[in-house]
Design an enzyme around this catalytic site. Structure first.
Site, PDB file in Angstrom:
ATOM      1  N   ARG A 171       1.138  -1.107  -0.308  1.00  0.00           N
ATOM      2  CA  ARG A 171       0.394   0.317   0.150  1.00  0.00           C
ATOM      3  C   ARG A 171       0.872   1.032   0.038  1.00  0.00           C
ATOM      4  O   ARG A 171       0.925   1.729  -1.264  1.00  0.00           O
ATOM      5  CB  ARG A 171      -0.761   0.110   1.197  1.00  0.00           C
ATOM      6  CG  ARG A 171      -2.072   0.921   0.880  1.00  0.00           C
ATOM      7  CD  ARG A 171      -2.195   2.002   1.529  1.00  0.00           C
ATOM      8  NE  ARG A 171      -1.274   2.519   2.952  1.00  0.00           N
ATOM      9  CZ  ARG A 171      -0.361   3.774   2.873  1.00  0.00           C
ATOM     10  NH1 ARG A 171      -0.624   4.991   2.276  1.00  0.00           N
ATOM     11  NH2 ARG A 171      -0.349   3.787   4.597  1.00  0.00           N
ATOM     12  N   ASP A 172       1.263   1.535   1.544  1.00  0.00           N
ATOM     13  CA  ASP A 172       2.077   2.955   1.200  1.00  0.00           C
ATOM     14  C   ASP A 172       3.487   2.948   0.437  1.00  0.00           C
ATOM     15  O   ASP A 172       3.846   3.976   0.566  1.00  0.00           O
ATOM     16  CB  ASP A 172       2.953   3.287   2.425  1.00  0.00           C
ATOM     17  CG  ASP A 172       3.385   4.545   2.643  1.00  0.00           C
ATOM     18  OD1 ASP A 172       2.796   5.099   2.173  1.00  0.00           O
ATOM     19  OD2 ASP A 172       3.641   4.798   4.186  1.00  0.00           O
TER      20      ASP A 172
ATOM     21  N   HIS B 205       8.678   6.635   8.169  1.00  0.00           N
ATOM     22  CA  HIS B 205      10.364   7.292   6.366  1.00  0.00           C
ATOM     23  C   HIS B 205      10.715   7.862   7.164  1.00  0.00           C
ATOM     24  O   HIS B 205      11.625   8.447   7.854  1.00  0.00           O
ATOM     25  CB  HIS B 205       8.955   8.043   5.396  1.00  0.00           C
ATOM     26  CG  HIS B 205       7.476   7.921   5.402  1.00  0.00           C
ATOM     27  ND1 HIS B 205       7.127   7.357   4.839  1.00  0.00           N
ATOM     28  CD2 HIS B 205       6.212   7.843   5.795  1.00  0.00           C
ATOM     29  CE1 HIS B 205       6.327   7.214   3.922  1.00  0.00           C
ATOM     30  NE2 HIS B 205       5.294   7.368   4.704  1.00  0.00           N
TER      31      HIS B 205
ATOM     32  N   CYS C 152       4.326   9.093   0.185  1.00  0.00           N
ATOM     33  CA  CYS C 152       2.595  10.040  -0.320  1.00  0.00           C
ATOM     34  C   CYS C 152       2.679  10.636  -1.073  1.00  0.00           C
ATOM     35  O   CYS C 152       4.169  11.934  -1.243  1.00  0.00           O
ATOM     36  CB  CYS C 152       2.691   9.773   1.470  1.00  0.00           C
ATOM     37  SG  CYS C 152       1.337  11.068   0.918  1.00  0.00           S
TER      38      CYS C 152
HETATM   39  P1  HMG Z   1     -12.748  14.012  -2.803  1.00  0.00           P
HETATM   40  O1  HMG Z   1     -12.604  14.767  -4.812  1.00  0.00           O
HETATM   41  O2  HMG Z   1     -13.393  15.511  -2.305  1.00  0.00           O
HETATM   42  O3  HMG Z   1     -14.655  13.477  -2.233  1.00  0.00           O
HETATM   43  O4  HMG Z   1     -11.919  13.044  -2.883  1.00  0.00           O
HETATM   44  P2  HMG Z   1     -15.547  13.529  -3.325  1.00  0.00           P
HETATM   45  O5  HMG Z   1     -16.331  12.655  -2.652  1.00  0.00           O
HETATM   46  O6  HMG Z   1     -16.162  14.203  -4.334  1.00  0.00           O
HETATM   47  O7  HMG Z   1     -15.687  11.944  -4.401  1.00  0.00           O
HETATM   48  C1  HMG Z   1     -14.822  12.236  -5.714  1.00  0.00           C
HETATM   49  C2  HMG Z   1     -14.858  11.128  -6.640  1.00  0.00           C
HETATM   50  O8  HMG Z   1     -13.876   9.894  -5.915  1.00  0.00           O
HETATM   51  C3  HMG Z   1     -16.288  11.040  -7.052  1.00  0.00           C
HETATM   52  O9  HMG Z   1     -16.001   9.849  -8.302  1.00  0.00           O
HETATM   53  C4  HMG Z   1     -16.239   9.562  -6.023  1.00  0.00           C
HETATM   54  O10 HMG Z   1     -17.419   8.829  -6.243  1.00  0.00           O
HETATM   55  C5  HMG Z   1     -14.856   9.163  -6.614  1.00  0.00           C
HETATM   56  P3  HMG Z   1     -17.098  11.183  -9.735  1.00  0.00           P
HETATM   57  O11 HMG Z   1     -18.786  11.230  -9.409  1.00  0.00           O
HETATM   58  O12 HMG Z   1     -16.336  12.392  -9.715  1.00  0.00           O
HETATM   59  O13 HMG Z   1     -17.033  10.427 -10.530  1.00  0.00           O
HETATM   60  N1  HMG Z   1     -14.693   8.227  -4.679  1.00  0.00           N
HETATM   61  C6  HMG Z   1     -14.595   7.325  -4.508  1.00  0.00           C
HETATM   62  N2  HMG Z   1     -14.328   6.483  -6.102  1.00  0.00           N
HETATM   63  C7  HMG Z   1     -13.235   4.998  -5.538  1.00  0.00           C
HETATM   64  N3  HMG Z   1     -13.113   4.773  -3.893  1.00  0.00           N
HETATM   65  C8  HMG Z   1     -13.143   5.602  -2.878  1.00  0.00           C
HETATM   66  C9  HMG Z   1     -14.026   7.155  -3.114  1.00  0.00           C
HETATM   67  N4  HMG Z   1     -14.681   8.225  -2.178  1.00  0.00           N
HETATM   68  C10 HMG Z   1     -14.753   9.179  -3.141  1.00  0.00           C
HETATM   69  N5  HMG Z   1     -13.141   5.475  -1.186  1.00  0.00           N
HETATM   70  C11 HMG Z   1     -10.945  11.527  -0.810  1.00  0.00           C
HETATM   71  C12 HMG Z   1     -11.910  12.341  -1.156  1.00  0.00           C
HETATM   72  C13 HMG Z   1     -10.954  11.826   0.715  1.00  0.00           C
HETATM   73  C14 HMG Z   1     -11.952  10.593  -1.531  1.00  0.00           C
HETATM   74  C15 HMG Z   1      -9.922  11.445  -1.864  1.00  0.00           C
HETATM   75  O14 HMG Z   1      -9.153  12.790  -1.419  1.00  0.00           O
HETATM   76  C16 HMG Z   1      -9.157  10.404  -1.791  1.00  0.00           C
HETATM   77  O15 HMG Z   1      -9.226   8.890  -1.607  1.00  0.00           O
HETATM   78  N6  HMG Z   1      -8.097  10.645  -0.686  1.00  0.00           N
HETATM   79  C17 HMG Z   1      -6.713   9.559  -0.869  1.00  0.00           C
HETATM   80  C18 HMG Z   1      -5.483  10.337  -0.597  1.00  0.00           C
HETATM   81  C19 HMG Z   1      -4.991   9.114  -0.086  1.00  0.00           C
HETATM   82  O16 HMG Z   1      -4.604   7.851  -0.213  1.00  0.00           O
HETATM   83  N7  HMG Z   1      -3.659   9.493   0.544  1.00  0.00           N
HETATM   84  C20 HMG Z   1      -2.545   8.800   0.192  1.00  0.00           C
HETATM   85  C21 HMG Z   1      -2.620   7.535   2.029  1.00  0.00           C
HETATM   86  S1  HMG Z   1      -2.666   8.340   3.274  1.00  0.00           S
HETATM   87  C22 HMG Z   1      -0.881   8.047   3.518  1.00  0.00           C
HETATM   88  O17 HMG Z   1      -0.312   7.788   2.936  1.00  0.00           O
HETATM   89  C23 HMG Z   1       0.113   8.483   4.859  1.00  0.00           C
HETATM   90  C24 HMG Z   1       0.120   6.806   5.794  1.00  0.00           C
HETATM   91  O18 HMG Z   1       1.425   6.682   4.689  1.00  0.00           O
HETATM   92  C25 HMG Z   1       0.971   7.757   6.897  1.00  0.00           C
HETATM   93  C26 HMG Z   1       2.501   8.372   6.777  1.00  0.00           C
HETATM   94  O19 HMG Z   1       2.896   8.808   6.124  1.00  0.00           O
HETATM   95  O20 HMG Z   1       1.646   9.865   7.323  1.00  0.00           O
HETATM   96  C27 HMG Z   1      -1.275   6.986   5.913  1.00  0.00           C
HETATM   97 MG    MG Z   2       2.922   6.194   4.921  1.00  0.00          MG
END
Ligand code: HMG
Ligand code: MG
Length: 315
Positions: A15-16, A209, A240
């Site tokens: 994942r990450d 990280h 990320c």
């Molecule tokens: P948004 O654009 O504000 O949300 O995104 P929305 O509700 O307006 O949806 C936009 C579109 O996305 C729509 O599709 C939704 O259906 C679809 P459209 O109608 O335009 O065709 N959608 C989805 N599709 C599939 N699965 C879903 C989903 N939700 C909405 N769950 C949202 C808000 C939170 C969805 C977006 O910002 C997002 O997905 N962000 C994810 C960011 C991410 O994954 N970042 C990396 C992981 S975090 C990380 O790495 C840190 C960590 O490792 C710890 C660390 O190191 O800090 C954990």
């Molecule tokens: Mg991370």
């Protein structure tokens, strides 16, 4: 130095590790990576994310990956779920743990999940309720706990505050994450000690990280204050997409080398992890970022060459 006898590693490489890869990684490769990690003894595996494919295209095949990975006895497969839509996908895919992920800085919250910290907690509330109602384990990540790429300094109180809110949502585990890899051992202990005044150490995990090369030291510093759970990533893969310049997670092989050297059990087979790390690095066309992984692989190669030489001299 009082250290634990056993540590739980959550492997986050699939994942990450892979979420930030610029070129598409085949579903087959992701599945084989999970298979190799599970075969190496990994029992807590963060396999993928049910996030918007527009935001993180690399995780668009979450359901396909989940459908194909093996589920050995005692394993727990977790996935990231930012909202109810993600949760529904995770539940249908048979995830045993879901991860909600918030930030200790407003700027990062906006960049990563497109809402404020307060809004994110309200968005996570139904996810948390649904997870608990369905008997799933609930984990949270507190991103940018040691520094933010947009805001810079992050006050310790913000980390404590977000951790407290996650606990109120019913999380079983809260990961304190150094998203951009700027933490040092002193700060790690200060932040963890502050959080531990409110939340018991066995509910916390460290997620580091390695941008400044401090991640293994930060694991040791965390062990010293009583943390026994860590996220690590095979071959040090990772980053990320919303934290430019941050490098990969601390490498699983490096952390396991440290822990086994301290006599701490992990249940993991270091040799098999080294193989998995060398394999995925070759698949991605680059050298592994794990120092221990590369050193152990080179040592093995030298031993095999010496054996081949001995055979050819003897024959
Ligand atoms: P948004 O654009 O504000 O949300 O995104 P929305 O509700 O307006 O949806 C936009 C579109 O996305 C729509 O599709 C939704 O259906 C679809 P459209 O109608 O335009 O065709 N959608 C989805 N599709 C599939 N699965 C879903 C989903 N939700 C909405 N769950 C949202 C808000 C939170 C969805 C977006 O910002 C997002 O997905 N962000 C994810 C960011 C991410 O994954 N970042 C990396 C992981 S975090 C990380 O790495 C840190 C960590 O490792 C710890 C660390 O190191 O800090 C954990
Ligand atoms: Mg991370």
């Amino acid at each position: 130095m009082k250290l634990p006898t056993r540590v739980t590693i959550t492997e986050v490489g699939p994942r990450d590790g892979l979420q930030n890869e610029p070129a598409p990684v085949a579903t087959d490769t992701k599945v084989e990576l999970c298979e190799r990690l599970l075969a190496a003894g990994v029992r807590q595996l963060e396999a993928t994310s049910f996030v918007s494919p527009k935001w993180v295209p690399q995780m668009a095949d979450a359901a396909q990956v989940m459908a194909r990975i093996p589920r050995p006895a005692g394993s727990r497969i977790s996935v990231l779920t930012p909202n109810l839509k993600g949760f529904e996908g995770a539940l249908a895919a048979g995830a045993q743990e879901v991860v909600i992920f918030g930030a200790a800085s407003e700027a990062f919250s906006q960049r990563n999940i497109n809402c404020s910290i307060a809004e994110s907690i309200e968005r996570f509330r139904p996810v948390a309720e649904a997870a608990l109602a369905n008997g799933l384990r609930l984990r949270a990540a507190v991103s940018v706990a040691y520094g933010c790429p947009y805001q810079g300094e992050v006050p310790v109180e913000s980390v404590v505050d977000v951790s407290r809110r996650f606990r109120e949502l019913g999380c079983h585990e809260i990961g304190i994450a150094d998203t951009i890899g700027v933490a040092d051992a002193g700060r790690v202990q200060r932040v963890l000690e502050a959080v531990m005044r409110e939340i018991p150490a066995d509910m916390l995990s460290g997620h580091y990280h390695d941008t400044y090369g401090q991640a293994v030291a930060n694991v040791l510093a965390s062990l010293q204050v009583g943390i026994t759970r860590f996220d690590t990533s095979i071959a040090g893969l990772g980053g990320c997409p919303f934290a430019r310049g941050a490098t990969g997670n601390v490498a699983t092989e490096d952390v396991v080398y440290l822990l086994h050297g301290l006599g701490i059990e992990t249940g993991l087979d270091l040799d098999a992890l080294v193989d998995a790390g060398q394999w995925i690095s070759a698949q991605l066309g680059r050298r592994s970022s794990s120092r221990a992984g590369n050193a152990l692989a080179a040592k093995r190669e030298r031993r095999e060459e010496a054996r081949a030489d001995a055979v050819s001299i003897a024959s």
